[in-house]
Scaffold this motif. Sequence first.
Motif, PDB file in Angstrom:
ATOM      1  N   ASP A  23       0.829  -1.212   0.000  1.00  0.00           N
ATOM      2  CA  ASP A  23       0.000   0.000   0.000  1.00  0.00           C
ATOM      3  C   ASP A  23       0.863   1.262   0.000  1.00  0.00           C
ATOM      4  OD1 ASP A  23      -2.369  -1.443  -0.025  1.00  0.00           O
ATOM      5  OD2 ASP A  23      -2.569  -1.443   2.170  1.00  0.00           O
ATOM      6  N   ILE A  24       2.004   1.205   0.667  1.00  0.00           N
ATOM      7  CA  ILE A  24       2.933   2.341   0.664  1.00  0.00           C
ATOM      8  C   ILE A  24       3.421   2.616  -0.751  1.00  0.00           C
ATOM      9  CG2 ILE A  24       5.261   3.020   1.394  1.00  0.00           C
ATOM     10  CD1 ILE A  24       4.610   1.590   4.089  1.00  0.00           C
ATOM     11  N   VAL A  25       3.737   1.574  -1.476  1.00  0.00           N
ATOM     12  CA  VAL A  25       4.166   1.741  -2.874  1.00  0.00           C
ATOM     13  C   VAL A  25       3.031   2.317  -3.715  1.00  0.00           C
ATOM     14  CG1 VAL A  25       4.919   0.515  -4.956  1.00  0.00           C
ATOM     15  CG2 VAL A  25       5.908  -0.077  -2.735  1.00  0.00           C
ATOM     16  N   ARG A  26       1.824   1.811  -3.499  1.00  0.00           N
ATOM     17  CA  ARG A  26       0.676   2.314  -4.277  1.00  0.00           C
ATOM     18  C   ARG A  26       0.455   3.801  -4.033  1.00  0.00           C
ATOM     19  NH1 ARG A  26      -4.912   0.074  -3.977  1.00  0.00           N
ATOM     20  NH2 ARG A  26      -4.558  -0.345  -1.754  1.00  0.00           N
ATOM     21  N   LEU A  27       0.611   4.240  -2.784  1.00  0.00           N
ATOM     22  CA  LEU A  27       0.409   5.650  -2.473  1.00  0.00           C
ATOM     23  C   LEU A  27       1.464   6.508  -3.169  1.00  0.00           C
ATOM     24  CD1 LEU A  27      -1.489   7.408  -0.585  1.00  0.00           C
ATOM     25  CD2 LEU A  27       0.486   7.530   0.928  1.00  0.00           C
ATOM     26  N   ALA A  28       2.711   6.061  -3.179  1.00  0.00           N
ATOM     27  CA  ALA A  28       3.770   6.812  -3.852  1.00  0.00           C
ATOM     28  C   ALA A  28       3.528   6.876  -5.357  1.00  0.00           C
ATOM     29  CB  ALA A  28       5.127   6.183  -3.551  1.00  0.00           C
ATOM     30  N   GLN A  29       3.096   5.778  -5.923  1.00  0.00           N
ATOM     31  CA  GLN A  29       2.808   5.767  -7.358  1.00  0.00           C
ATOM     32  C   GLN A  29       1.651   6.698  -7.691  1.00  0.00           C
ATOM     33  OE1 GLN A  29       2.201   1.525  -7.750  1.00  0.00           O
ATOM     34  NE2 GLN A  29       4.299   1.154  -8.446  1.00  0.00           N
ATOM     35  N   ARG A  30       0.628   6.712  -6.837  1.00  0.00           N
ATOM     36  CA  ARG A  30      -0.508   7.604  -7.051  1.00  0.00           C
ATOM     37  C   ARG A  30      -0.068   9.063  -6.901  1.00  0.00           C
ATOM     38  NH1 ARG A  30      -6.151   6.506  -6.347  1.00  0.00           N
ATOM     39  NH2 ARG A  30      -5.525   4.319  -6.421  1.00  0.00           N
ATOM     40  N   ALA A  31       0.791   9.341  -5.919  1.00  0.00           N
ATOM     41  CA  ALA A  31       1.296  10.697  -5.718  1.00  0.00           C
ATOM     42  C   ALA A  31       2.130  11.144  -6.914  1.00  0.00           C
ATOM     43  CB  ALA A  31       2.118  10.769  -4.437  1.00  0.00           C
ATOM     44  N   GLU A  32       2.924  10.253  -7.441  1.00  0.00           N
ATOM     45  CA  GLU A  32       3.732  10.577  -8.619  1.00  0.00           C
ATOM     46  C   GLU A  32       2.840  10.905  -9.807  1.00  0.00           C
ATOM     47  OE1 GLU A  32       7.723   8.738 -10.104  1.00  0.00           O
ATOM     48  OE2 GLU A  32       6.117   7.407 -10.782  1.00  0.00           O
TER      49      GLU A  32
END
Length: 331
Positions: A23-32
């Motif tokens: 989920d941490i990776v997903r949030l960073a990808q969404r932020a990017e």
Amino acid sequence: MKLSVLDLAPADPDTSYETALADIVRLAQRAEGAGFERVWYAEHHNMPSIASSATSVLIAHVAANTERIRLGAGGVMLPNHSPLVIAEQFGTLAALHPGRIDLGLGRAPGTDQKTFRALRRDPMASERFPSDVVELQEFLAGRKPIEGVGAAPVAATPPPLYILGSSLFGASLAAQLGLPYAFASHFAPDQMTQALATYRENFQPSEQLEEPYAIVGANVVAHTDREVAAEIEREVLKRRVASFVKRANAEARPFTDDELELIVDSPQGRQITNMMRVRAVGDAEDVRAGLVQIQAQTGADELMLAFHGRSAEERLGALDIAAAAELDPAR
């Protein structure tokens, strides 16, 4: 207005750590994808509900699964480490991901005294924070602040340093060293106005920075439905109170929901929830207005948003709403 993300790296009680890290990776990808400036992660120890204890390892993993967004520590608690080790870790990260790595530094140990002892650190380490920051800066630049000792790898573009704080100490140090300052108003806002003024009034230009640069933390609880946002906010505040009680007494039994409702509305509960008062809550229009107000109040060069929710999906939804909020203060 520059917007960034402080991912509190929550490990929800009903999910595995593997899921939390995904989920941490997903949030960073969404932020990017949404155009946020950067994502930071904080170092905490002996806190089962937070998955960012190995901060540099987490940054490396997220960087390998994103392309452009800046990533960093917000922050590394320097009293827990030698400057040489942090220079080696973040020099490696900056060499692997050129131009994408930040290094925010905090003076607090980020944990309780028992855990601090388990980290095998000197209780006086916090007193050496200013000199340790300078030593770390020298190592990252490829110099040898200790004769015959250098850090490797040395990145072609060393990670910029940021001083984190919630008091006048960090503000004064950031000003003295000519470094950007990030104020932790998302959980300790009491000295926000005074600290930002101290930083700006005493700032000394440096090799890294010519003019003051202030980042202000803010909480965001957002949903397309205002009533649902209010429900989420209430749940977030109850969890906040419960975590404080648990931290104070690890043997305490879990509170029922009715008990938490009463505690949140008590003077003691309001004292805890007031620590999160720098927040924007509601739908896109509410969030836009709230963040514009925070920026106007603080003059922040950048807002770093901590997104809250009862699940990863609610946190992702809050990020999407903030990204689409058209944050133009003149509007």
